[in-house]
Write an enzyme that holds these catalytic residues in place. Structure first.
Site, PDB file in Angstrom:
ATOM      1  N   ASN A  86       0.826  -1.211   0.000  1.00 12.05           N
ATOM      2  CA  ASN A  86       0.000   0.000   0.000  1.00 12.05           C
ATOM      3  C   ASN A  86       0.859   1.260   0.000  1.00 12.05           C
ATOM      4  OD1 ASN A  86      -2.316  -1.540   0.086  1.00 12.05           O
ATOM      5  ND2 ASN A  86      -2.808  -1.095   2.211  1.00 12.05           N
ATOM      6  N   HIS A 472     -16.174   3.082 -14.487  1.00 15.71           N
ATOM      7  CA  HIS A 472     -15.954   2.326 -13.261  1.00 15.71           C
ATOM      8  C   HIS A 472     -17.212   1.571 -12.842  1.00 15.71           C
ATOM      9  CE1 HIS A 472     -14.931   2.049  -8.806  1.00 15.71           C
ATOM     10  NE2 HIS A 472     -13.844   1.577  -9.370  1.00 15.71           N
ATOM     11  N   TYR A 505     -12.508  -9.570  -1.037  1.00 10.59           N
ATOM     12  CA  TYR A 505     -13.132  -8.277  -0.775  1.00 10.59           C
ATOM     13  C   TYR A 505     -14.584  -8.492  -0.371  1.00 10.59           C
ATOM     14  CZ  TYR A 505      -9.339  -6.093  -3.562  1.00 10.59           C
ATOM     15  OH  TYR A 505      -8.137  -5.674  -4.063  1.00 10.59           O
TER      16      TYR A 505
END
Length: 722
Positions: A86, A472, A505
């Protein structure tokens, strides 16, 4: 205080006992209490946290998982690696954006901090994070792994047998692919690839040509493994590993025969990775992106990581070479590529040191998806529910003789995706297949270019989206002839069409045959692929046209209800929040008395709990086994709640500069399930939750005295929410 678990929205979220975490670097900004109904005061910079610093702070919460002794050991190692990866991406994108703002005098963000100030605070906060990461590795995880029989061997611990094997491995497998470069007027400093492992070597003596040695650079090709596993017959341990960087440092003299090595110091440079293509100036976006990708690894340097013992003059030389300021260097007490230790997690066959495996729930009737959806809407909560029904819908559509057309958006899909296989098969079976491939999906550009080529070769009509707006939205539309009519079947989700992330996720999927939603999705596809004018949608909200206004209208409606003495409530879950108008609307709603709970995983620029401004707003972040990715917006609406799911966070880019969709949950039973599983259980979490304070710090939540621990993700895995 005990945690309440209800299926209807409470007036205020419970506040379990909390532990304070260290405040982020911008916590020193004064907090000014604005007077109600003073619009100008709601623009006061002190009411806004800096987005970049807030995003950076998220990695401390990830790192806290690596320190948590209640989590299986190898999973703690994985969390450490995630925090490192990250941080790489943060410098590649977020820090690079701030540097760009500094260079081009971009207007200040709502927090009022100058780019120079933000970069300085990024350096300060990152230095703290890096120190914490390596302390976690050196002092906690590495010893704990060794105690568990998984050893990452330091050079000074190698015994004679290990050293012999490693030297032989170096000479046979590593040395032949290395090309050391001595620095002199004929050999200037080489190009250094983004995030590659390198050594700067200090030499003394003369080479075969009589040249005096001074400095050399050794670049480790990406073809080399960064972690080498030793055979058990050599090391005696089943899980013994060595970093490539350690081997390079130990045997580097083999590269410079006849010369003395006075020092070898590993370093790594992180570069800007944001591709910039002037879409108005190119005739072929795919071709332009291919050209940009060639040079991506050599864009502007943003960060230098270097061994802690590297002499200062060498550090200065490297900073000059990379055109970096002093606050871009980080001295590392360990391998500069610490995230590569994830290979140990992948190779160590120790299931008792990992989270126990789980089997997601399977949807009954998924062998006949059209009949199943014709009977009613289906909600899937990933990863607790399997992604299989989405794949089944596409697979069955590909072979169903009644299916005439399939349309789908693809942002990220993963390699060897079954989604792509089904789309290719559908085209081969004579279906009209249209796929909107977003070429500019960050770090997936190259994969998506290859995906587009493959789909086109199979006869699929590929659309690259809309110039200037990333697509998206997550949509799948199947048009099927049933008797004398055409019926549309739709899948919409908060996450990507990626089977791998569907297991890692948390996301929501809605599958429906609702005619209005089907018509809306059809129109959006027409708008993206053609040159359609603005459209009026019956059910959906869409960026960049109606979603921003739709969110503001619903926040303002709750404010009006509160002002008139009616119950008013907003709960929203998302990955990030920074859109200034939305933040101001939330502040105004709080002033009016609306009770607001925000579950924001990462960056949040809103300051909760400011007297007179955000007293009624609470913000929490959940960090657990799965990456929280669900976007849900819930509005009380005077007793007639509205539940929306979306592909969009409340970020400027999502609401104003992307093609996004937000879809209502119309079935009351499904809406109640979304509230229960995606919102309430997370508000009840007293194990994996962190609460944002007005000063910008996060406080970890823990159970109150006598209160049972509650983890939302664990409850969802066990199927016991509600």
């Amino acid at each position: 205080m005990s945690t309440r678990k209800t299926s209807t929205p409470p007036g205020r979220a419970p506040s379990p006992r909390t532990r304070r975490a260290k405040a982020p670097a911008d916590a020193a900004s004064p907090v000014v209490a604005a007077q109600p109904q003073a619009e100008d005061l709601l623009r006061d910079p002190s009411l806004y946290l800096n987005r970049e610093l807030s995003q950076l702070d998220f990695n401390f919460r990830v790192l806290a998982q690596a320190r948590d002794a209640t989590i299986p050991l190898l999973e703690r190692l994985r969390f450490l690696c995630i925090s490192c990866t990250n941080l790489d991406e943060f410098f590649e994108i977020r820090a690079a954006t701030v540097r760009h703002a500094q260079d081009f005098d971009v207007p200040l963000a709502p927090d009022g901090l100058s780019p120079v100030t933000v970069l300085r605070r990024i350096h300060e906060r990152t230095a703290e994070l890096v120190d914490a990461q390596y302390a976690c590795w050196n002092d906690v995880l590495r010893p704990a792994l060794a105690d568990a029989g998984i050893r990452v061997l330091a050079r000074e611990t190698w015994n004679a047998r290990q050293r012999r094997w490693l030297r032989a491995y170096f000479r046979e497998e590593i040395l032949p692919v290395l090309s050391p470069l001595g620095l002199d007027p004929a050999h200037p400093f080489p190009k250094i690839l983004n995030k590659s492992l390198n050594l700067v070597v200090v030499l003394k003596g003369r080479d075969a040509f009589g040249r005096s040695g001074h400095l050399a650079i050794v670049r480790a090709p990406r073809s080399l493994p960064r972690i080498i596993r030793l055979p058990q017959r050599v090391s005696g341990g089943e899980h013994d590993f060595v970093f490539l960087s350690a081997m390079l440092s130990e045997f580097v003299e083999d590269l410079f025969p006849g010369m003395a090595v006075r020092g070898a110091y590993q370093f790594r440079v992180t570069r800007n990775s944001e591709l910039i293509v002037d879409e108005d100036e190119v005739e072929n976006l795919a071709l332009a992106l291919r050209d940009e990708l060639v040079g991506r690894g050599y864009l502007r340097a943003m960060r230098l990581e270097i061994a802690a013992d590297c002499p200062e003059p060498i550090v200065r030389d490297l900073l000059r070479n990379f055109d970096l300021p002093d606050n871009a260097v980080y001295r590392i007490n360990g391998p500069v590529n610490l995230n590569r230790v994830i290979q140990v997690y992948n190779e160590a066959d120790r299931p008792e040191l990992k989270f126990p495996p789980f089997q997601p729930r399977q949807l009954a009737g998924s062998d006949a998806m059209f009949e199943r959806l014709a009977a009613g809407d289906v909600l899937l909560h990933h990863p607790f529910d399997a992604f299989t029904p989405v794949l089944e819908l596409l697979k069955q559509a590909a072979s169903d003789p009644g299916v005439l057309a399939i349309k789908q958006t693809l942002y990220r899909t993963g390699r060897d995706s079954p989604i792509v296989e089904h789309l290719v098969q559908a085209a081969r079976n004579g279906k009209d297949v249209t796929v909107v491939v977003e070429l500019r999906a960050r770090f997936d550009e190259e994969a998506n270019l290859g995906l587009a080529d493959r789909l086109q070769d199979a006869g699929v009509q590929v659309v690259y989206g809309v110039v200037g707006y990333k697509t998206h939205a997550k949509m799948l539309l199947v048009v099927r002839r049933e008797g004398r009519r055409l019926r549309r079947y739709v899948h919409m989700g908060t996450g990507n069409y990626h089977s791998g992330t569907a297991r890692a996720y948390t996301d929501l999927s809605l599958m429906t045959a609702d005619p209005d939603i089907g018509s809306d999705v059809h129109q959006i596809f027409q708008q993206i692929s053609g040159l359609a004018p603005a459209i009026r949608l019956e059910r959906l909200l869409q960026s960049p046209f109606t979603l921003h206004d739709g969110v503001l209208e619903r926040i303002e409606r709750e404010a009006r209800l509160a002002a008139s003495g009616r119950p008013a409530r907003i709960i929203a879950k998302m990955n990030a929040l920074n859109e200034p108008q939305v933040v101001r609307a939330l502040y105004a709603a709080s002033q009016a008395g609306v009770q607001i709970d925000l579950i924001v995983r990462g960056a949040c620029t809103l300051r909760p709990g400011v007297p007179g401004v955000s007293d009624n707003i609470r913000v929490r972040s959940i960090v657990g086994r799965f990456l929280e990715h669900t976007r849900v917006y819930w509005f009380g609406n005077d007793g007639a709640p509205e539940t929306w799911c979306a592909s969009a966070d409340w970020l400027e880019r999502n609401l104003l500069r992307r093609v996004e969709t937000c879809f209502p949950i119309l079935d009351p039973a499904i809406a109640a399930r979304v509230f229960r599983e995606a919102l309430q259980t997370y508000l009840d979490d007293n194990t994996n939750a962190w609460e944002l304070q007005a000063d910008g710090s996060y406080v970890q939540v823990s159970p109150a005295d006598g209160e049972a621990p509650h983890s939302a993700q664990s409850a969802l895995l066990a199927g016991i929410c509600g």
